[in-house]
Design a protein around this motif. Structure first.
Motif, PDB file in Angstrom:
ATOM      1  N   LYS A  81       0.763  -1.267  -0.142  1.00 31.26           N
ATOM      2  CA  LYS A  81      -0.025   0.103  -0.207  1.00 31.26           C
ATOM      3  C   LYS A  81       1.008   1.396   0.140  1.00 31.26           C
ATOM      4  CE  LYS A  81      -3.910   1.903   2.228  1.00 31.26           C
ATOM      5  NZ  LYS A  81      -3.313   3.327   2.833  1.00 31.26           N
ATOM      6  N   ALA A  82       2.204   1.112   0.887  1.00 29.07           N
ATOM      7  CA  ALA A  82       2.957   2.238   0.626  1.00 29.07           C
ATOM      8  C   ALA A  82       3.363   2.802  -0.582  1.00 29.07           C
ATOM      9  CB  ALA A  82       3.974   2.054   1.857  1.00 29.07           C
ATOM     10  N   GLN A  83       3.630   1.644  -1.391  1.00 29.40           N
ATOM     11  CA  GLN A  83       4.273   1.835  -2.937  1.00 29.40           C
ATOM     12  C   GLN A  83       3.380   2.646  -3.598  1.00 29.40           C
ATOM     13  OE1 GLN A  83       7.058   0.191  -4.690  1.00 29.40           O
ATOM     14  NE2 GLN A  83       8.027   0.118  -2.758  1.00 29.40           N
ATOM     15  N   VAL A  84       1.952   1.871  -3.540  1.00 32.85           N
ATOM     16  CA  VAL A  84       1.006   2.882  -4.048  1.00 32.85           C
ATOM     17  C   VAL A  84       0.613   4.224  -3.975  1.00 32.85           C
ATOM     18  CG1 VAL A  84      -1.566   2.630  -5.079  1.00 32.85           C
ATOM     19  CG2 VAL A  84      -0.322   0.604  -4.532  1.00 32.85           C
ATOM     20  N   ASP A  85       0.591   4.365  -2.355  1.00 35.19           N
ATOM     21  CA  ASP A  85       0.513   5.785  -1.869  1.00 35.19           C
ATOM     22  C   ASP A  85       1.517   6.792  -2.506  1.00 35.19           C
ATOM     23  OD1 ASP A  85      -1.738   4.975  -0.341  1.00 35.19           O
ATOM     24  OD2 ASP A  85      -0.375   4.620   1.249  1.00 35.19           O
ATOM     25  N   ARG A  86       2.759   6.151  -2.422  1.00 35.49           N
ATOM     26  CA  ARG A  86       3.764   7.078  -2.815  1.00 35.49           C
ATOM     27  C   ARG A  86       3.849   7.496  -4.168  1.00 35.49           C
ATOM     28  NH1 ARG A  86       8.308   3.652  -1.513  1.00 35.49           N
ATOM     29  NH2 ARG A  86       7.386   3.326   0.533  1.00 35.49           N
ATOM     30  N   TRP A  87       3.145   6.776  -5.037  1.00 38.50           N
ATOM     31  CA  TRP A  87       2.918   7.043  -6.537  1.00 38.50           C
ATOM     32  C   TRP A  87       1.835   7.888  -6.682  1.00 38.50           C
ATOM     33  CZ3 TRP A  87       6.004   5.525 -10.439  1.00 38.50           C
ATOM     34  CH2 TRP A  87       5.843   5.981 -11.602  1.00 38.50           C
ATOM     35  N   MET A  88       0.780   7.608  -5.724  1.00 37.77           N
ATOM     36  CA  MET A  88      -0.497   8.539  -5.845  1.00 37.77           C
ATOM     37  C   MET A  88      -0.277   9.980  -5.376  1.00 37.77           C
ATOM     38  SD  MET A  88      -2.558   6.501  -7.180  1.00 37.77           S
ATOM     39  CE  MET A  88      -2.074   5.198  -8.022  1.00 37.77           C
ATOM     40  N   ILE A  89       0.804  10.129  -4.676  1.00 43.50           N
ATOM     41  CA  ILE A  89       1.036  11.556  -4.444  1.00 43.50           C
ATOM     42  C   ILE A  89       0.856  12.384  -5.570  1.00 43.50           C
ATOM     43  CG2 ILE A  89       2.841  13.368  -3.429  1.00 43.50           C
ATOM     44  CD1 ILE A  89       3.557  10.899  -1.600  1.00 43.50           C
ATOM     45  N   ASP A  90       1.290  11.930  -6.613  1.00 45.34           N
ATOM     46  CA  ASP A  90       1.140  12.549  -7.944  1.00 45.34           C
ATOM     47  C   ASP A  90      -0.133  12.870  -8.556  1.00 45.34           C
ATOM     48  OD1 ASP A  90       2.783  14.115  -9.287  1.00 45.34           O
ATOM     49  OD2 ASP A  90       3.564  12.487 -10.811  1.00 45.34           O
ATOM     50  N   GLN A  91      -1.167  12.208  -7.742  1.00 46.04           N
ATOM     51  CA  GLN A  91      -2.750  11.898  -8.247  1.00 46.04           C
ATOM     52  C   GLN A  91      -3.217  13.225  -9.161  1.00 46.04           C
ATOM     53  OE1 GLN A  91      -5.142  10.598  -5.195  1.00 46.04           O
ATOM     54  NE2 GLN A  91      -5.939   8.964  -6.197  1.00 46.04           N
ATOM     55  N   GLU A  92      -3.087  14.280  -8.495  1.00 45.89           N
ATOM     56  CA  GLU A  92      -3.639  15.412  -9.061  1.00 45.89           C
ATOM     57  C   GLU A  92      -3.140  15.696 -10.622  1.00 45.89           C
ATOM     58  OE1 GLU A  92      -3.689  19.169  -7.111  1.00 45.89           O
ATOM     59  OE2 GLU A  92      -4.565  18.159  -5.145  1.00 45.89           O
ATOM     60  N   LYS A  93      -1.681  15.316 -10.664  1.00 48.06           N
ATOM     61  CA  LYS A  93      -1.080  15.445 -11.872  1.00 48.06           C
ATOM     62  C   LYS A  93      -1.675  14.274 -12.859  1.00 48.06           C
ATOM     63  CE  LYS A  93       3.392  16.443 -10.961  1.00 48.06           C
ATOM     64  NZ  LYS A  93       4.878  15.859 -11.420  1.00 48.06           N
ATOM     65  N   ASN A 103       2.398   1.417 -13.658  1.00 53.05           N
ATOM     66  CA  ASN A 103       2.177   0.061 -14.198  1.00 53.05           C
ATOM     67  C   ASN A 103       2.318  -1.215 -13.179  1.00 53.05           C
ATOM     68  OD1 ASN A 103       1.730   0.677 -16.990  1.00 53.05           O
ATOM     69  ND2 ASN A 103       3.887   1.507 -16.815  1.00 53.05           N
ATOM     70  N   VAL A 104       1.175  -1.840 -12.882  1.00 52.22           N
ATOM     71  CA  VAL A 104       1.162  -3.025 -11.766  1.00 52.22           C
ATOM     72  C   VAL A 104       1.158  -4.299 -12.619  1.00 52.22           C
ATOM     73  CG1 VAL A 104       0.144  -4.180  -9.950  1.00 52.22           C
ATOM     74  CG2 VAL A 104       0.409  -1.582 -10.039  1.00 52.22           C
ATOM     75  N   VAL A 105       2.418  -4.991 -12.536  1.00 56.90           N
ATOM     76  CA  VAL A 105       1.923  -6.368 -13.114  1.00 56.90           C
ATOM     77  C   VAL A 105       1.906  -7.540 -12.088  1.00 56.90           C
ATOM     78  CG1 VAL A 105       3.084  -8.199 -14.506  1.00 56.90           C
ATOM     79  CG2 VAL A 105       3.576  -5.872 -15.089  1.00 56.90           C
ATOM     80  N   ALA A 119      -8.197  -3.902  -6.592  1.00 57.89           N
ATOM     81  CA  ALA A 119      -7.719  -2.741  -5.575  1.00 57.89           C
ATOM     82  C   ALA A 119      -7.013  -2.066  -6.366  1.00 57.89           C
ATOM     83  CB  ALA A 119      -6.909  -3.648  -4.415  1.00 57.89           C
ATOM     84  N   PHE A 120      -5.795  -2.612  -7.281  1.00 62.80           N
ATOM     85  CA  PHE A 120      -4.952  -1.401  -7.834  1.00 62.80           C
ATOM     86  C   PHE A 120      -5.604  -0.605  -8.947  1.00 62.80           C
ATOM     87  CE2 PHE A 120      -1.750  -4.553  -6.538  1.00 62.80           C
ATOM     88  CZ  PHE A 120      -0.842  -3.552  -5.877  1.00 62.80           C
ATOM     89  N   ALA A 121      -6.544  -1.388  -9.708  1.00 59.92           N
ATOM     90  CA  ALA A 121      -7.533  -0.572 -10.716  1.00 59.92           C
ATOM     91  C   ALA A 121      -8.119   0.579 -10.062  1.00 59.92           C
ATOM     92  CB  ALA A 121      -8.285  -1.420 -11.388  1.00 59.92           C
ATOM     93  N   VAL A 126      -2.565   0.975 -13.900  1.00 60.18           N
ATOM     94  CA  VAL A 126      -2.682   0.308 -15.186  1.00 60.18           C
ATOM     95  C   VAL A 126      -2.280  -1.004 -14.870  1.00 60.18           C
ATOM     96  CG1 VAL A 126      -1.753   0.178 -17.357  1.00 60.18           C
ATOM     97  CG2 VAL A 126      -2.085   2.512 -16.551  1.00 60.18           C
ATOM     98  N   VAL A 127      -3.181  -1.975 -14.771  1.00 57.79           N
ATOM     99  CA  VAL A 127      -2.877  -3.378 -14.278  1.00 57.79           C
ATOM    100  C   VAL A 127      -2.680  -4.423 -15.446  1.00 57.79           C
ATOM    101  CG1 VAL A 127      -3.713  -5.180 -12.885  1.00 57.79           C
ATOM    102  CG2 VAL A 127      -4.322  -2.766 -12.340  1.00 57.79           C
ATOM    103  N   THR A 128      -1.602  -5.244 -15.380  1.00 57.40           N
ATOM    104  CA  THR A 128      -1.588  -6.392 -16.326  1.00 57.40           C
ATOM    105  C   THR A 128      -1.472  -7.684 -15.442  1.00 57.40           C
ATOM    106  OG1 THR A 128      -0.268  -5.107 -17.836  1.00 57.40           O
ATOM    107  CG2 THR A 128      -0.110  -7.163 -18.206  1.00 57.40           C
TER     108      THR A 128
END
Ligand SMILES: Cc1cc2nc3c(=O)[nH]c(=O)nc-3n(C[C@H](O)[C@H](O)[C@H](O)COP(=O)(O)OP(=O)(O)OC[C@H]3O[C@@H](n4cnc5c(N)ncnc54)[C@H](O)[C@@H]3O)c2cc1C
Length: 402
Positions: A81-93, A103-105, A119-121, A126-128
C-alpha cells in the motif's frame, strides 16, 4: 487479536521468536529470538504445529528486486500500500493527464491476483495480469471464468493467458520490466500471486510424515505421525470430502476449524474434522464468484465419469426490480447423478448460495435430492425455482430423467 488480547485469555504469547527445530523424543522445541539471536529450549507435553504457508517465489532472474512483492502478511500488505500511496502523491497530475502511468504487473490470476487487480485498478493503476494457464481462477470452469474475464476487460485490465513470467529486468534494485515468454511488460510494481507452499520444513526436519505437496500429514483428530504432536491450518493436509483423498486447499476457514479440532483433542475432547469441500468465494469488481467441490477439470483429473450442466437463472423474481443474472454450473457423476461440484457467478446472491451446495456435497446428495430441496422463495431474494433448483432440474434432463 493483538498479542495483548490473546494474553488476556491466559495464553503466553512470545512474538519475535522463531521455532528452529523440534526434538520429538526429548520433547522440546528450540526457539530463537530474532532480535538478539539467542536460543532457548521450550519444553512441551503436547505440541501443535501451525506454521501456515509461504508464498511461492520462483528462482528467476530479478526475483529479489525491491518492488517484486508477494502478499501474505499484514506487513506485506502495508508495504504494498505504501508503494501505491507514494505514487499516488502525484494523483492530481495524473488526473490532469500529466502524470506517468503506474504500471502494476500481477503474476498469477488466482483469487489473490484477481482481488489485487481490482484494488490496484481502483487506485488508478494500469494493471496487467500474467497467467500461465488458459484461464484465470485456477481450475474453475470456463463458463464462469469467461464472465469474469469479460468483466475485467471492461475495467481495462490487461489479461495475458498462457503467459509465463521468466524474470525481471531493472536497475538500482528496482524492476522496470517483466520478461515473459510472450514479450516484455513495463512494471513499476510486481506482485507475485502464484500460490503458496506449506511451511512444513520444521516438521520435515523432525522426521514427521508429510504427504501431498509436502503438507504435514494429519488424521481426523489433527494428530501427526509423531506422538503428542498435532498440526493444523495451511501447513497441514485435509481430506477432500468428494473424493475421500488427501488434498491441499489452504484457506482461513479450514485453518480455523482444524485449529479448533486440534485444540479440543489436545484438551482431551475427542472431536474430528471430516474434511473440506474446497468451498471458496471471491469478489471481483461487481461480480461474486463462488465454488464448491470438483470442477470439470478436476473431475477429469480424477478420471471420473461425469457431465456438466450449466444454466442461467436470476437472483430475484423477474418482476421484482434489480434482480441480476446468475450462472450456475454443476459437475455431476454420470449414472448415479451424485453432485460432485458447483460453481456460480453473478452480481448478487452468489456467495451465500454456494454454501447450500457445499452442504449438499457433505450429504453426498444426488441432483435429484437437490432438485427436491425446500429452498425459500420470496421475490426480493429468489425466483420461485431458485437457480440451484433450476440447475438440478437441467442436470436431471441431461440424465434423461426429466
Ligand atoms: C491476501 C490473502 C487473502 C486471503 N483471503 C482468504 C479468504 O477470503 N478466505 C479464506 O478462507 N482464506 C483466505 N486467505 C487464506 C488465509 O489467510 C490462510 O488460509 C490462513 O491465514 C491460514 O492460517 P494459519 O494459521 O494456518 O497460517 P498463518 O495465518 O499463515 O499463520 C502462521 C503463523 O506462523 C508463524 N510461523 C511460521 N513459521 C514459524 C516458526 N518456525 N516459528 C514461529 N512462528 C512461525 C507465521 O509467522 C504466522 O504468523 C487469504 C490469504 C491471503 C494471503
Amino acid at each position: 487479536m493483538t498479542p495483548e488480547e490473546v494474553e488476556q485469555r491466559g495464553i503466553v504469547v512470545r512474538t519475535g521468536w522463531e521455532a528452529t527445530s523440534i526434538e520429538k523424543q526429548e520433547k522440546f522445541v528450540v526457539v530463537e529470538n530474532r532480535e538478539t539471536n539467542t536460543q532457548e529450549r521450550a519444553a512441551f507435553d503436547i505440541l501443535a504445529i501451525t506454521t501456515g504457508a509461504i508464498p511461492i517465489r520462483p528462482s528467476i532472474p530479478g526475483i529479489d528486486f525491491q518492488n517484486v512483492f508477494a502478499l501474505r502478511t499484514l506487513a506485506d500488505g502495508i508495504a504494498l500500500k505504501a508503494q501505491v500511496d507514494r505514487w499516488m502523491i502525484d494523483q492530481e497530475k495524473r488526473a490532469a493527464g500529466k502524470g506517468e502511468p503506474f504500471n502494476v504487473v500481477i503474476v498469477g490470476g488466482g483469487y489473490i491476483g484477481m482481488e489485487l487487480c481490482e484494488a490496484f485498478a481502483k487506485r488508478g493503476a494500469v494493471v496487467t495480469i500474467l497467467e500461465k494457464a488458459d484461464r484465470i481462477l485456477g481450475s474453475m470452469d470456463t463458463p464462469v471464468t469467461q464472465i469474469v474475464e469479460e468483466t475485467i476487460a471492461r475495467e481495462k485490465i490487461r489479461l495475458l493467458k498462457e503467459t509465463t513470467a521468466l524474470g525481471f529486468e531493472g536497475s538500482m534494485g528496482m524492476a522496470h520490466k517483466v520478461v515473459t515468454d510472450k514479450g516484455e511488460f513495463n512494471a513499476n510494481l510486481v506482485v507475485l500471486a502464484i500460490g503458496v507452499s506449506p511451511a512444513s520444513a520444521l516438521a520435515v526436519s523432525a522426521g514427521i510424515a508429510t504427504g501431498i505437496r509436502r503438507t504435514i500429514t494429519v488424521d481426523s483428530h489433527m494428530r501427526t505421525s509423531a506422538p503428542d504432536i498435532y498440526a493444523a491450518g495451511d501447513c497441514a493436509d485435509a481430506t477432500f470430502i468428494v473424493t475421500g483423498k488427501k488434498t491441499y486447499i489452504p484457506l482461513g476457514t479450514t485453518a480455523n476449524k482444524q485449529g479448533r479440532i486440534a485444540g479440543e483433542n489436545i484438551a482431551g475432547r475427542e472431536t474430528t474434522f471430516d474434511g473440506v469441500a474446497g468451498t471458496a468465494q471471491t469478489k471481483i469488481f461487481d461480480l461474486e464468484v463462488a465454488r464448491t467441490g470438483l470442477s470439470s477439470l478436476e473431475a477429469e483429473q480424477e478420471s471420473l465419469d461425469f457431465f456438466t450442466s450449466t444454466i442461467k437463472g436470476r437472483s430475484r423474481a423477474k418482476a421484482y426490480p434489480a434482480g441480476k443474472p446468475i450462472l450456475v454450473t454443476y459437475t455431476v457423476e454420470r449414472g448415479s447423478g451424485r453432485l460432485l461440484g458447483a460453481q456460480m457467478v453473478g452480481q448478487e446472491g452468489v456467495a451465500h448460495r454456494i454454501d447450500t451446495l457445499a452442504a449438499c456435497l457433505y450429504g453426498r446428495m444426488t441432483v435429484e435430492d437437490v432438485a427436491r430441496l425446500d429452498l425459500g422463495y420470496a421475490p426480493p431474494f429468489a425466483t420461485v425455482w431458485d437457480p440451484m433448483l433450476v440447475a438440478a432440474n437441467a442436470a436431471l434432463k441431461e440424465m434423461g430423467t426429466r
